[in-house]
Design an enzyme around this catalytic site. Structure first.
Site, PDB file in Angstrom:
ATOM      1  CE  LYS A 175      -1.552  -1.693   3.705  1.00  0.00           C
ATOM      2  NZ  LYS A 175      -2.177  -1.956   5.005  1.00  0.00           N
ATOM      3  CB  THR A 209      -5.767   7.793   7.474  1.00  0.00           C
ATOM      4  OG1 THR A 209      -4.857   8.303   8.462  1.00  0.00           O
ATOM      5  CG2 THR A 209      -5.857   8.755   6.313  1.00  0.00           C
ATOM      6  CB  THR A 212      -6.740   3.569   5.633  1.00  0.00           C
ATOM      7  OG1 THR A 212      -5.485   3.653   6.309  1.00  0.00           O
ATOM      8  CG2 THR A 212      -7.450   4.895   5.689  1.00  0.00           C
ATOM      9  N   GLY A 213      -5.950   0.650   6.522  1.00  0.00           N
ATOM     10  CA  GLY A 213      -5.318  -0.614   6.127  1.00  0.00           C
ATOM     11  C   GLY A 213      -6.255  -1.797   6.354  1.00  0.00           C
ATOM     12  CB  CYS A 214      -8.475  -2.678   9.225  1.00  0.00           C
ATOM     13  SG  CYS A 214      -7.276  -2.502  10.547  1.00  0.00           S
TER      14      CYS A 214
HETATM   15  N1  LIG Z   1      -3.999  10.160   2.048  1.00  0.00           N
HETATM   16  C1  LIG Z   1      -4.557   9.166   1.361  1.00  0.00           C
HETATM   17  N2  LIG Z   1      -5.308   9.428   0.252  1.00  0.00           N
HETATM   18  C2  LIG Z   1      -5.874   8.417  -0.451  1.00  0.00           C
HETATM   19  N3  LIG Z   1      -5.731   7.116  -0.137  1.00  0.00           N
HETATM   20  C3  LIG Z   1      -5.001   6.786   0.941  1.00  0.00           C
HETATM   21  C4  LIG Z   1      -4.374   7.780   1.755  1.00  0.00           C
HETATM   22  N4  LIG Z   1      -3.719   7.166   2.781  1.00  0.00           N
HETATM   23  C5  LIG Z   1      -3.933   5.853   2.619  1.00  0.00           C
HETATM   24  N5  LIG Z   1      -4.690   5.611   1.512  1.00  0.00           N
HETATM   25  C6  LIG Z   1      -5.151   4.284   1.045  1.00  0.00           C
HETATM   26  O1  LIG Z   1      -5.548   3.565   2.193  1.00  0.00           O
HETATM   27  C7  LIG Z   1      -5.054   2.229   2.177  1.00  0.00           C
HETATM   28  C8  LIG Z   1      -4.112   2.003   3.360  1.00  0.00           C
HETATM   29  O2  LIG Z   1      -2.910   2.658   3.100  1.00  0.00           O
HETATM   30  P1  LIG Z   1      -1.649   2.824   4.028  1.00  0.00           P
HETATM   31  O3  LIG Z   1      -1.763   4.133   4.749  1.00  0.00           O
HETATM   32  O4  LIG Z   1      -0.461   2.682   3.149  1.00  0.00           O
HETATM   33  O5  LIG Z   1      -1.716   1.596   5.025  1.00  0.00           O
HETATM   34  P2  LIG Z   1      -1.981   1.485   6.598  1.00  0.00           P
HETATM   35  O6  LIG Z   1      -3.345   2.051   6.847  1.00  0.00           O
HETATM   36  O7  LIG Z   1      -1.886   0.024   6.836  1.00  0.00           O
HETATM   37  O8  LIG Z   1      -0.894   2.268   7.269  1.00  0.00           O
HETATM   38  C9  LIG Z   1      -4.369   2.062   0.818  1.00  0.00           C
HETATM   39  O9  LIG Z   1      -5.259   1.440  -0.074  1.00  0.00           O
HETATM   40  C10 LIG Z   1      -4.045   3.479   0.390  1.00  0.00           C
HETATM   41  O10 LIG Z   1      -4.066   3.601  -1.007  1.00  0.00           O
HETATM   42  C1  LIG Z   2      -7.305  -3.619  16.738  1.00  0.00           C
HETATM   43  C2  LIG Z   2      -6.571  -2.868  15.687  1.00  0.00           C
HETATM   44  N1  LIG Z   2      -6.161  -3.512  14.571  1.00  0.00           N
HETATM   45  C3  LIG Z   2      -5.495  -2.840  13.610  1.00  0.00           C
HETATM   46  C4  LIG Z   2      -5.206  -1.504  13.740  1.00  0.00           C
HETATM   47  C5  LIG Z   2      -4.413  -0.776  12.666  1.00  0.00           C
HETATM   48  O1  LIG Z   2      -5.170   0.156  12.002  1.00  0.00           O
HETATM   49  P1  LIG Z   2      -4.775   0.778  10.600  1.00  0.00           P
HETATM   50  O2  LIG Z   2      -5.691   0.147   9.593  1.00  0.00           O
HETATM   51  O3  LIG Z   2      -5.030   2.236  10.749  1.00  0.00           O
HETATM   52  O4  LIG Z   2      -3.335   0.468  10.315  1.00  0.00           O
HETATM   53  C6  LIG Z   2      -5.642  -0.840  14.908  1.00  0.00           C
HETATM   54  N2  LIG Z   2      -5.389   0.470  15.101  1.00  0.00           N
HETATM   55  N3  LIG Z   2      -6.311  -1.553  15.863  1.00  0.00           N
END
Ligand SMILES: Nc1ncnc2c1ncn2[C@@H]1O[C@H](COP(=O)(O)OP(=O)(O)O)[C@@H](O)[C@H]1O
Ligand SMILES: Cc1ncc(COP(=O)(O)O)c(N)n1
Length: 273
Positions: A175, A209, A212-214
């Site tokens: 991502k 955000t 977002t990852g989950c």
């Molecule tokens: N500022 C943003 N604008 C648009 N999409 C975003 C943004 N930040 C994250 N995403 C999207 O959200 C998802 C999670 O991204 P990321 O931030 O890399 O992972 P995590 O939430 O695990 O840290 C990905 O599909 C990414 O494209």
């Molecule tokens: C219980 C639990 N699982 C996962 C995440 C990661 O969240 P994110 O999708 O923002 O990386 C979180 N904050 N809490």
């Protein structure tokens, strides 16, 4: 009526934006019957993680048995697994029930900096869980840690994706939220062991955000459960998370959650046109 089923093996986020709660909301929005095996309870809100209470391996495995012996599932997602004992216990059950559509979101650190995976567990993640993953969805810092390589920009991400595939994950979706080499777009990179696919969207200026990852990985899981290919599933997941980030909901004083209704509402509005 038959319905696709998905199981999430993850931690609970009391704030409702990430973890099990984000997964279930996403499954529901994508018309998939959601089930859960909790690994840990967190006391969490938009300001941070205020407590972590892991469950025993037995408790995690019993929940997976309850699904495996009765309802069954079409796809499984793993999220926060916290320690190596839980990782090994989960891997054992994935193999026992021969669940093959497995999406591993290698959750390590919450947005506020709290540790959701102990350092001692990274090795088990790499050696035991990754070979079972149909898809692994690391963000950039997670990919750096698993691949043992620092990442600056798209070429480094491609190289790290190759390393992760060599560790056994059949598909790697790296991502792009944390890839600050590109201020205008967010590119999620899929590597299927042969080709690279880029899924790009405009980068949103927002602090909301949390989860977002989950949410993204849950959408991939839901689409796989319905029989979509990995490329199709990532395509939908990218649209789902983009809508969820763009259509902001204002909750809490810190990193707020995303809008899990947004994708369906947009689809409905599009259909009504
Ligand atoms: N500022 C943003 N604008 C648009 N999409 C975003 C943004 N930040 C994250 N995403 C999207 O959200 C998802 C999670 O991204 P990321 O931030 O890399 O992972 P995590 O939430 O695990 O840290 C990905 O599909 C990414 O494209
Ligand atoms: C219980 C639990 N699982 C996962 C995440 C990661 O969240 P994110 O999708 O923002 O990386 C979180 N904050 N809490």
């Amino acid at each position: 009526m038959t319905i696709a089923r998905a199981l999430t093996v993850a931690g609970s986020d009391s704030g409702g934006g990430a973890g099990i709660q984000a997964d279930l909301k996403t499954f529901q929005e994508l018309d998939v019957f959601g089930m859960t095996a909790l690994t840990a309870v967190t006391a969490q809100n938009t300001l941070g993680v205020h407590g972590i209470y892991p469950l025993t391996v037995e408790a995690v495995q019993k929940q997976m048995d309850a699904i495996g012996e009765d309802i069954g599932t079409d796809a499984v997602k793993t999220g926060m697994l916290f320690n190596s004992d839980i990782i090994r216990g989960v891997a054992e059950k994935l193999m026992q029930y021969k669940w093959e559509k497995v999406v591993v979101d290698p959750v390590m650190i919450a947005k506020g900096g709290s540790v959701l995976l102990l350092e001692e567990a990274v090795r088990a993640l790499r050696e035991v869980l990754m070979p079972l993953a149909l898809v692994i969805t690391p963000n950039v810092p997670e990919a750096e840690l698993i691949a043992g390589k620092s990442i600056h920009g798209l070429d480094d991400r491609k190289e790290a994706a190759r390393i992760l595939a060599d560790l056994g994950a059949k598909n790697v979706v790296m991502k792009g939220g944390h890839d600050e080499s590109n201020p205008n777009e967010v590119i999620d990179l899929l590597y299927d062991g042969r080709d690279f696919y880029e899924f790009s969207s405009p980068r949103q200026e927002t602090r909301h955000t949390h989860g977002t990852g989950c949410t993204f990985a849950a959408a991939v899981t839901a689409e796989l459960a319905k029989g979509r290919t990995v490329v199709q599933a990532v395509e939908v997941a990218k649209q789902f998370i983009q809508a969820a980030i763009e259509d902001t909901i204002q909750l809490g004083q810190g990193h707020g959650p995303t809008n899990h209704w947004a994708y369906r509402r947009r689809q409905a509005a599009g259909a009504g046109r």
